[in-house]
Design a protein around this motif. Structure first.
Motif, short mmCIF file in Angstrom:
data_model
loop_
_atom_site.label_atom_id
_atom_site.label_comp_id
_atom_site.label_asym_id
_atom_site.label_seq_id
_atom_site.Cartn_x
_atom_site.Cartn_y
_atom_site.Cartn_z
N ILE A 192 97.50 32.58 69.41
CA ILE A 192 96.71 32.37 70.63
C ILE A 192 97.23 33.30 71.73
O ILE A 192 96.45 33.85 72.51
N PHE A 193 98.55 33.45 71.81
CA PHE A 193 99.17 34.41 72.71
C PHE A 193 100.08 35.33 71.92
O PHE A 193 100.55 34.99 70.83
N LEU A 208 97.79 38.32 76.20
CA LEU A 208 96.58 37.76 75.58
C LEU A 208 96.37 38.36 74.20
O LEU A 208 96.86 39.44 73.88
N SER A 218 92.11 35.86 70.39
CA SER A 218 91.81 34.42 70.45
C SER A 218 91.86 33.89 71.87
O SER A 218 90.96 33.16 72.32
N SER A 219 92.91 34.23 72.61
CA SER A 219 93.02 33.69 73.97
C SER A 219 91.96 34.25 74.91
O SER A 219 91.64 33.65 75.93
N PRO A 228 95.58 31.15 79.92
CA PRO A 228 94.92 32.43 79.62
C PRO A 228 94.42 33.14 80.88
O PRO A 228 94.57 34.36 81.01
N LEU A 250 101.76 28.14 70.17
CA LEU A 250 100.55 28.92 70.43
C LEU A 250 100.78 30.40 70.11
O LEU A 250 99.85 31.10 69.70
N SER A 267 86.59 27.33 76.28
CA SER A 267 87.42 26.36 76.99
C SER A 267 86.76 25.00 77.20
O SER A 267 87.40 23.97 77.00
N LEU A 281 97.04 23.54 72.63
CA LEU A 281 95.92 24.38 73.06
C LEU A 281 95.19 23.75 74.24
O LEU A 281 94.87 24.42 75.23
#
Length: 349
Positions: A78-79, A92, A95-96, A36, A73, A109, A27
């Motif tokens: 996440i993706f 995306l 989450s992302s 992202p 991820l 971030s 991450l």
């Protein structure tokens, strides 16, 4: 059958914990590479790995390694990913979207980058020694100084740390202001202890313009703080004295300190509100070790992080009540906010 599977499930759990850091570092890598943001700039997906790689500012991106970074991820949502029959296409997820750095909205971030910084990661290797023989907490063992000294002595780390604190303010202050409306309405003056550049108290004053805001932190920090309407900056040491006000506000401050130091700070808060018989307003984690709330696991993880980084602690409700009573605030109310933090409103006798 279930009994025969128990030893295997136990083994699987150990493997998962053993490699949990891999997900965290993947991450961190994705945020450093701004993956992202790249996907967002290409319409949010679906995009190919080659398209992502072409937007990373380097002439020799290892695309095959990038694909392997994406795999865990995707598994952690996440993706998103799907195959069109020829290659994998990425997009995306909810989450992302919390990792978009250039979109002008709240994002996590900066906190991801701080958590993965080598200064934060290395001290964990000293945790078992700290448990065995006491002495300095792990970060101080590793670097010979405390977090605040490390931050003031290293410009690159200072930027990472300050960006993360600003991110934390933006993320949590809206939840705090919304959840504590009645409490702020009856406050005439408010001092934010450890307020950094003043963004938190400025957020409160914007929502409640009648409040006279005071941002209180170390002199070198407030010297670099920008001007905020309705807020004055005051430099000093919270272990020595705190400016007088109707209320003292502290967001995620006492978790940095052990009980003895926290009581010293609270006693100074008590003196600061003595003339008005005012209150202290804490925005802190309230640990629920047996809880199953959205942020209960994160609170426990934060507690271990405090052990490692500052020698401080997150606290349960009984621990907060005991600490506050010792500091001169025997009455308190606790309000949960839609965030990691709760509001603890405490009063003198």
């Amino acid at each position: 059958m279930a009994q025969r599977d128990e030893p295997l499930s136990g083994q699987v759990q150990v493997w998962k914990l053993m490699y949990a850091y891999v997900d965290s570092m993947a991450l961190n890598c994705a945020v450093e590479l701004r993956i992202p943001d790249i996907i967002h700039s290409l319409g949010g997906g679906p995009v190919t790995l080659a398209q992502i790689a072409s937007h990373i500012p380097s002439p020799s991106v290892k695309t095959c390694v990038l694909g392997r970074i994406m795999t865990p991820l995707v598994r952690k949502n996440i993706f998103s990913a799907h195959c069109d029959g020829r290659e994998t296409l990425y997009g995306l997820t909810p989450s992302s979207r919390w990792l978009l750095q250039g979109a002008g909205h709240l994002n996590l971030s900066p906190l991801v980058l701080l958590a993965g910084h080598q200064y934060m990661v290395s001290p964990w290797h000293s945790l078992s020694d700290y448990i065995k023989d006491g002495g300095s907490f792990p970060l101080k063992r590793a670097y010979g100084c405390e977090m605040w000294d490390l931050e003031s002595q290293n410009p690159e780390f200072s930027r990472t740390f300050r960006d993360a604190m600003a991110c934390s303010n933006k993320l949590m202050m809206k939840a705090i202001v919304d959840a504590y409306k009645d409490g702020f309405e009856r406050v005439g003056s408010l001092v934010d202890v450890g307020g950094g550049t003043g963004s938190a108290v400025a957020e409160i004053v914007r929502a409640y313009p009648h409040i006279k805001g005071i941002n209180f932190d170390q002199p070198h920090i407030v010297a670099a703080a920008p001007a905020h309407g309705g807020v004055s900056h005051v430099g000093g040491d919270m272990f020595e004295a705190i400016p007088s006000a109707d209320a003292v506000f502290m967001k995620w401050i006492l978790h940095d300190w052990n009980d003895e130091d926290s009581v010293r700070i609270l006693k100074n808060c008590r003196r600061a509100v003595a003339e008005t018989n005012g209150k202290v307003i804490l925005a802190e984690v309230v640990l629920r070790p047996e809880g199953d709330g959205l942020f209960d696991d994160t609170g426990i993880a934060s507690d271990l992080t405090m052990i490692t980084q500052t020698g401080g602690k997150e606290r349960t409700e009984p621990e907060w009540k005991k600490l506050l009573e010792e500091g001169g605030f025997p009455r308190c109310n606790i309000f949960q906010t839609p965030s990691l933090l709760s509001i603890i409103e405490a009063f003198p006798a």
